[in-house]
Write an enzyme that holds these catalytic residues in place. Structure first.
Site, PDB file in Angstrom:
ATOM      1  N   THR A   1      40.763  51.423  42.435  1.00 57.72           N
ATOM      2  CA  THR A   1      40.621  52.182  41.075  1.00 57.72           C
ATOM      3  C   THR A   1      41.588  53.365  41.083  1.00 57.72           C
ATOM      4  OG1 THR A   1      38.217  51.381  41.093  1.00 57.72           O
ATOM      5  CG2 THR A   1      38.777  53.112  39.714  1.00 57.72           C
TER       6      THR A   1
ATOM      7  N   ARG B   1      31.374  40.858  36.250  1.00 56.89           N
ATOM      8  CA  ARG B   1      30.913  42.051  36.972  1.00 56.89           C
ATOM      9  C   ARG B   1      31.619  43.517  36.656  1.00 56.89           C
ATOM     10  NH1 ARG B   1      33.680  46.140  40.031  1.00 56.89           N
ATOM     11  NH2 ARG B   1      32.174  46.998  41.716  1.00 56.89           N
TER      12      ARG B   1
ATOM     13  N   GLY C   1      31.662  47.485  37.412  1.00 56.97           N
ATOM     14  CA  GLY C   1      31.515  48.748  38.342  1.00 56.97           C
ATOM     15  C   GLY C   1      31.137  50.237  37.842  1.00 56.97           C
TER      16      GLY C   1
ATOM     17  N   THR D   1      36.549  56.856  42.603  1.00 57.07           N
ATOM     18  CA  THR D   1      37.079  55.845  43.015  1.00 57.07           C
ATOM     19  C   THR D   1      36.337  55.074  44.225  1.00 57.07           C
ATOM     20  OG1 THR D   1      39.135  54.604  43.931  1.00 57.07           O
ATOM     21  CG2 THR D   1      38.777  56.919  44.443  1.00 57.07           C
TER      22      THR D   1
ATOM     23  N   GLY E   1      31.696  50.668  42.899  1.00 58.26           N
ATOM     24  CA  GLY E   1      30.619  50.963  41.965  1.00 58.26           C
ATOM     25  C   GLY E   1      29.266  50.709  42.285  1.00 58.26           C
TER      26      GLY E   1
END
Ligand code: GLY
Length: 294
Positions: free
Chosen positions: A164, A192, A194, A214, A217
Site C-alpha cells: 500500500t 476483499r 483491507g 500500510t 488490513g
C-alpha cells in the site's frame, strides 16, 4: 501553534521488503517525490494537493502495490482501493474494489468533493468515475505490472507481497491531509477489502494529526487503524511518536505487520513499522529530506 513557515510530510511505498531483492528504483522514485513535496510545500501548496499528487505518482509508476503495480485477485482481475481525508474540513472520500480506475486516489478525492457520500464501492464507484470523466485503464492486460522487488513466483504465494502507498502532509496554513491507495494483498479473494478504503482505518486526518497505514488490513482494522493513533493524540494526549508506536504494537499483538506514517500540527513527523523494512521518505521545515527502504 504552527508558524507560517512550518510544513512537514511523509510518504510510504509499502511495508515489507524481501531480502536480496532490488528496490533501488522505488527508493530513487521516492526521493524524487519527496523533493517535489518539499519544493511545493515551501512554495505554499495545500496539504491536500500534496498528498493527492504524491499518491497519484506512486499509482502510475508501477513500482508499488497500488494502481499500476497491483496484482489480480483470485478471480483474475485487479480491484483497487483508495481513501483521502482533508483534516481542516474533516471530510473524507474513498473508493473500494473498483476495477481499472487509472488514478484511484483522484477518484477518492472526487467522491469527497463531488458526491454526497464518503465511500463508493465496486460498480457504483466505477459508474461515478465515468460520470465525472475520470480516466480508466484502456488495456488492463498490458497496463498492470509487477512492482519493484516482486517476481512472478510471488504471485502464487498469497500475502507474499503487499505494498500500500500513502502520504501525509502539513502545509503552511496548518492544514493536515492524508491519502492512501492499494491494490490490496496478492491473491486476495474477489471483493476483499483491507483497511485502505476505510476512513479511520487506513487513513485519518483532523486538525491535530494526519495518518496513513500500510500493510495487513486484517490486523490494522481490529487494532483500530489510523483512528487509533489519532485518538491516542486527541484523548490520551500522547506525543505523536508514542501514538504511532502504540498502534504498531497493537497490530503486532494481532500477529500483523505493517507501517504507519504521521505528521502533526506542530510539524513533527513519525514513521514506525514492525515489518522487515518500509519504503519511505520524509521531510519538513526542520529536517532535510530522508529516504529509506530497509
Ligand atoms: N493495507 C492494505 C490492505 O490490507 O489491503
Amino acid at each position: 501553534m504552527t508558524d507560517s513557515n512550518t510544513y512537514a510530510f511523509a510518504l510510504h511505498g509499502g511495508a515489507g521488503v524481501t531480502p536480496g531483492r532490488d528496490y533501488s528504483a522505488a527508493e530513487v522514485h521516492m526521493r524524487e517525490l519527496a523533493l517535489a513535496c518539499e519544493r511545493d510545500l515551501q512554495a505554499g501548496a495545500a496539504a491536500l494537493d500534496i498528498v493527492t499528487r504524491a499518491v497519484e505518482e506512486m499509482e502510475t509508476s508501477g513500482l508499488y502495490v497500488a494502481g499500476r503495480g497491483s496484482a489480480p485477485n483470485d478471480a483474475g482481475y485487479v480491484e483497487l482501493d483508495a481513501s483521502i481525508m482533508d483534516g481542516a474540513k474533516r471530510q473524507g472520500g474513498s473508493i473500494a474494489a473498483a476495477r481499472d480506475v487509472m488514478l484511484p486516489i483522484r477518484a477518492a478525492r472526487a467522491v469527497m468533493e463531488k458526491s454526497e457520500h464518503v465511500m463508493l464501492t465496486a460498480r457504483g464507484a466505477e459508474r461515478f468515475c465515468r460520470h465525472h470523466g475520470l480516466e480508466f485503464v484502456a488495456e488492463p492486460d498490458s497496463y498492470y505490472r509487477l512492482p519493484a522487488g516482486v517476481v512472478e513466483e510471488d504471485l502464487a504465494t498469497a500475502n507474499r507481497a503487499h505494498g500500500t502507498v500513502g502520504a501525509v502532509a502539513l502545509d503552511h496554513q496548518g492544514r493536515l491531509a492524508a491519502a492512501t491507495s492499494t491494490g490490496g494483498i496478492f491473491g486476495k479473494s474477489a471483493g476483499r477489502l483491507g483497511d485502505t478504503p476505510i476512513i479511520g482505518a487506513g487513513t485519518r486526518a483532523d486538525e491535530n494529526v494526519a495518518v496513513s497505514c500500510t500493510e495487513l488490513g486484517e490486523a490494522f482494522i481490529p487494532a483500530g487503524g489510523a483512528q487509533d493513533a489519532a485518538s491516542r493524540v486527541r484523548y490520551g494526549s500522547q506525543p505523536l511518536d508514542e501514538a504511532v508506536e502504540g498502534l504498531i504494537a497493537d497490530v503486532g499483538a494481532r500477529d500483523g505487520d505493517g507501517g504507519v506514517i504521521a505528521v502533526d500540527r506542530e510539524g513533527r513527523v513519525s514513521m514506525h513499522w514492525n515489518s522487515p523494512g518500509m519504503k519511505r521518505a520524509r521531510g519538513s521545515s526542520r529536517v532535510a529530506v530522508q529516504t529509506g527502504v530497509r
